[in-house]
Design an enzyme around this catalytic site. Sequence first.
Site, PDB file in Angstrom:
ATOM      1  N   LYS A 168       3.668   3.069  -4.368  1.00  0.00           N
ATOM      2  CA  LYS A 168       3.244   1.664  -4.505  1.00  0.00           C
ATOM      3  C   LYS A 168       3.966   1.047  -5.713  1.00  0.00           C
ATOM      4  CE  LYS A 168       0.594   1.503  -0.963  1.00  0.00           C
ATOM      5  NZ  LYS A 168       1.011   0.664   0.180  1.00  0.00           N
ATOM      6  N   ARG A 226      -2.478  -3.833 -10.217  1.00  0.00           N
ATOM      7  CA  ARG A 226      -3.777  -3.211  -9.920  1.00  0.00           C
ATOM      8  C   ARG A 226      -4.152  -2.132 -10.944  1.00  0.00           C
ATOM      9  NH1 ARG A 226      -4.621  -5.892  -5.186  1.00  0.00           N
ATOM     10  NH2 ARG A 226      -2.875  -5.923  -3.748  1.00  0.00           N
ATOM     11  N   ASP A 253      -5.053  -0.294  -1.191  1.00  0.00           N
ATOM     12  CA  ASP A 253      -4.818  -0.937  -2.494  1.00  0.00           C
ATOM     13  C   ASP A 253      -6.020  -0.837  -3.426  1.00  0.00           C
ATOM     14  OD1 ASP A 253      -2.264  -1.663  -1.769  1.00  0.00           O
ATOM     15  OD2 ASP A 253      -2.874  -3.612  -0.992  1.00  0.00           O
ATOM     16  N   GLN A 257       3.356  -2.736   6.319  1.00  0.00           N
ATOM     17  CA  GLN A 257       4.620  -3.387   5.971  1.00  0.00           C
ATOM     18  C   GLN A 257       5.701  -2.975   6.963  1.00  0.00           C
ATOM     19  OE1 GLN A 257       5.375  -2.382   1.884  1.00  0.00           O
ATOM     20  NE2 GLN A 257       3.734  -3.699   1.121  1.00  0.00           N
ATOM     21  N   LYS A 294      -3.327 -11.974  -0.288  1.00  0.00           N
ATOM     22  CA  LYS A 294      -1.885 -11.845  -0.541  1.00  0.00           C
ATOM     23  C   LYS A 294      -1.130 -11.537   0.749  1.00  0.00           C
ATOM     24  CE  LYS A 294      -0.517  -8.538  -3.505  1.00  0.00           C
ATOM     25  NZ  LYS A 294       0.395  -7.592  -2.854  1.00  0.00           N
ATOM     26  N   SER A 295      -1.642 -10.606   1.531  1.00  0.00           N
ATOM     27  CA  SER A 295      -0.953 -10.234   2.775  1.00  0.00           C
ATOM     28  C   SER A 295      -0.834 -11.437   3.708  1.00  0.00           C
ATOM     29  CB  SER A 295      -1.740  -9.128   3.492  1.00  0.00           C
ATOM     30  OG  SER A 295      -1.732  -7.952   2.727  1.00  0.00           O
ATOM     31  N   ARG A 300       0.579   5.442  -8.242  1.00  0.00           N
ATOM     32  CA  ARG A 300      -0.789   5.102  -8.651  1.00  0.00           C
ATOM     33  C   ARG A 300      -1.665   6.328  -8.888  1.00  0.00           C
ATOM     34  NH1 ARG A 300      -1.527  -0.453  -5.048  1.00  0.00           N
ATOM     35  NH2 ARG A 300      -0.646  -1.789  -6.673  1.00  0.00           N
ATOM     36  N   ARG A 351       2.549 -13.754   5.041  1.00  0.00           N
ATOM     37  CA  ARG A 351       2.798 -13.914   6.478  1.00  0.00           C
ATOM     38  C   ARG A 351       2.770 -15.377   6.896  1.00  0.00           C
ATOM     39  NH1 ARG A 351       1.048  -8.955   5.327  1.00  0.00           N
ATOM     40  NH2 ARG A 351       1.279  -7.215   6.788  1.00  0.00           N
TER      41      ARG A 351
HETATM   42  C1  S3P Z   1       0.511  -4.734   2.719  1.00  0.00           C
HETATM   43  C2  S3P Z   1       0.440  -3.454   3.167  1.00  0.00           C
HETATM   44  C3  S3P Z   1       0.145  -2.309   2.304  1.00  0.00           C
HETATM   45  C4  S3P Z   1      -0.403  -2.720   0.956  1.00  0.00           C
HETATM   46  C5  S3P Z   1       0.311  -3.895   0.383  1.00  0.00           C
HETATM   47  C6  S3P Z   1       0.226  -5.081   1.325  1.00  0.00           C
HETATM   48  C7  S3P Z   1       0.845  -5.805   3.679  1.00  0.00           C
HETATM   49  O1  S3P Z   1       1.323  -1.555   2.116  1.00  0.00           O
HETATM   50  O2  S3P Z   1      -0.345  -1.642   0.047  1.00  0.00           O
HETATM   51  O3  S3P Z   1      -0.234  -4.282  -0.860  1.00  0.00           O
HETATM   52  O4  S3P Z   1       0.633  -6.991   3.366  1.00  0.00           O
HETATM   53  O5  S3P Z   1       1.320  -5.475   4.778  1.00  0.00           O
HETATM   54  P1  S3P Z   1       1.763  -0.473   3.213  1.00  0.00           P
HETATM   55  O6  S3P Z   1       1.679  -1.114   4.513  1.00  0.00           O
HETATM   56  O7  S3P Z   1       3.167  -0.078   2.888  1.00  0.00           O
HETATM   57  O8  S3P Z   1       0.792   0.657   3.042  1.00  0.00           O
END
Ligand code: S3P
Length: 451
Positions: free
Chosen positions: A355, A401, A328, A177, A29-30, A359, A34
């Site tokens: 989150k 999740r 996560d 993030q 997903k990340s 959670r 991007r």
């Molecule tokens: C993510 C960073 C994480 C994660 C999220 C995806 C990302 O959050 O919990 O599901 O893709 O950069 P944080 O960076 O705020 O911890």
Amino acid sequence: MSAHGAAQPMTAHPATAPLQGTAQVPGDKSISHRALILGALSVGETRITGLLEGQDVLDTAAAMRAFGAEVTRHGPGAWSVHGVGVGGFAEPDRVIDCGNSGTGVRLIMGAMATTAIAATFTGDASLNKRPMRRVTDPLALFGAQAVGRAGGRLPMTVIGAADPVPVRYALPVASAQVKSAVLLAGLNAPGDTVVIEATPTRDHTERMLRGFGATLTTQDTPEGRMITLTGQPELRAQTVAVPRDPSSAAFPVCAALMVPGSDLRVPGVSQNPTRNGLYLTLQDMGADIAFENPREEGGEPVADLRLRHTGTLRGVTVPPERAASMIDEYPILAALAATAEGPTVMAGIAELRVKESDRIDAMARGLEACGVRIEETEDSLTVHGGAVPGGATVASRLDHRIAMSFLCLGLAARAPVTVDDGAPIATSFPAFEGLMAALGARIEHAALTCA
Ligand code: S3P
């Protein structure tokens, strides 16, 4: 109730046979977010394979179109993005709805914050509760302005800086993030933007920026990892092969570790060291897990996972410094810990409170409802393992999740576990139900009960 329609209660039944087979989990997903965003900021056509087609990522694709990029789906997971170049975003003529996705909204805010346009962002009931100042504060240093609801909540309008200045920013929270929002904003600021993180967080943005031709260096300093990005590069379109998501793999993996006799293969999962904390923890718990055929795909280390249920795992104390690399995965670890022998202590996890849901609270209440003994503090959760009675209905709180974690737990409980709404699973793992069924799990849509 889900953001996109009626609530879909789902029930997981105690497994009567081992989970067996190969789990082809979806794209990361990340990395998917991007790839779309950097594709949109590049010149030329970026080709993406293995893109996660979960709602979070689809919302980011729609957002990139609204900012002027041409985003096309060619087939399952196969997408292209015709970018507009760094600084080339157009002002959207509609509100950008990022749905459930904190990553989507925060990264996109960063990507537009140094271009002289305005954009208004919103999301679902979960996202609109989440804190945005953690990104709008550093974006203000570039010269951007943000006006939102009380407490820095969405809906929110961001006005990009017309004359951005580069920024030096030490992250106050361990957040990829926030780091990524600052780096993406730095792309259109002249000179060097510097981000310092005391705790390393996932580094997909840095890897991908380099892959797209940006000049980015990282250096370990006494304050932490220092990332320096040279602004105003011309990003060149790339081919991106998205590896499979270790956070999604965690669900079938942990389910297999809960169901006696299970034997599972999960090919092509990212082994990025900033993401592998759960897998280290599983090994600490005594899991039989092998990482076969290690290789590099799309600039990320990947391996084929093979795991066998060889007995009950033992509870562990998870080192708090590991939190960022498995942030996560705590919900599914908490579910697995409920079936282990002895207590599992998860500390230093305050970030879990902001989150998709709180959670810590969601897992604590759900586990208690399933008859599991827990202890909770503001930034920790301890789960006392043993036989899990189950037989409860748990609130998934618009959190994919949480929903998947309790459905996995239901496979190992004495009585079925129901989640009140499984619809949020589609944000990150639309194929979850079919994939788990193919492994032998019995997870069904439960009948709606009318009051
Ligand atoms: C993510 C960073 C994480 C994660 C999220 C995806 C990302 O959050 O919990 O599901 O893709 O950069 P944080 O960076 O705020 O911890």
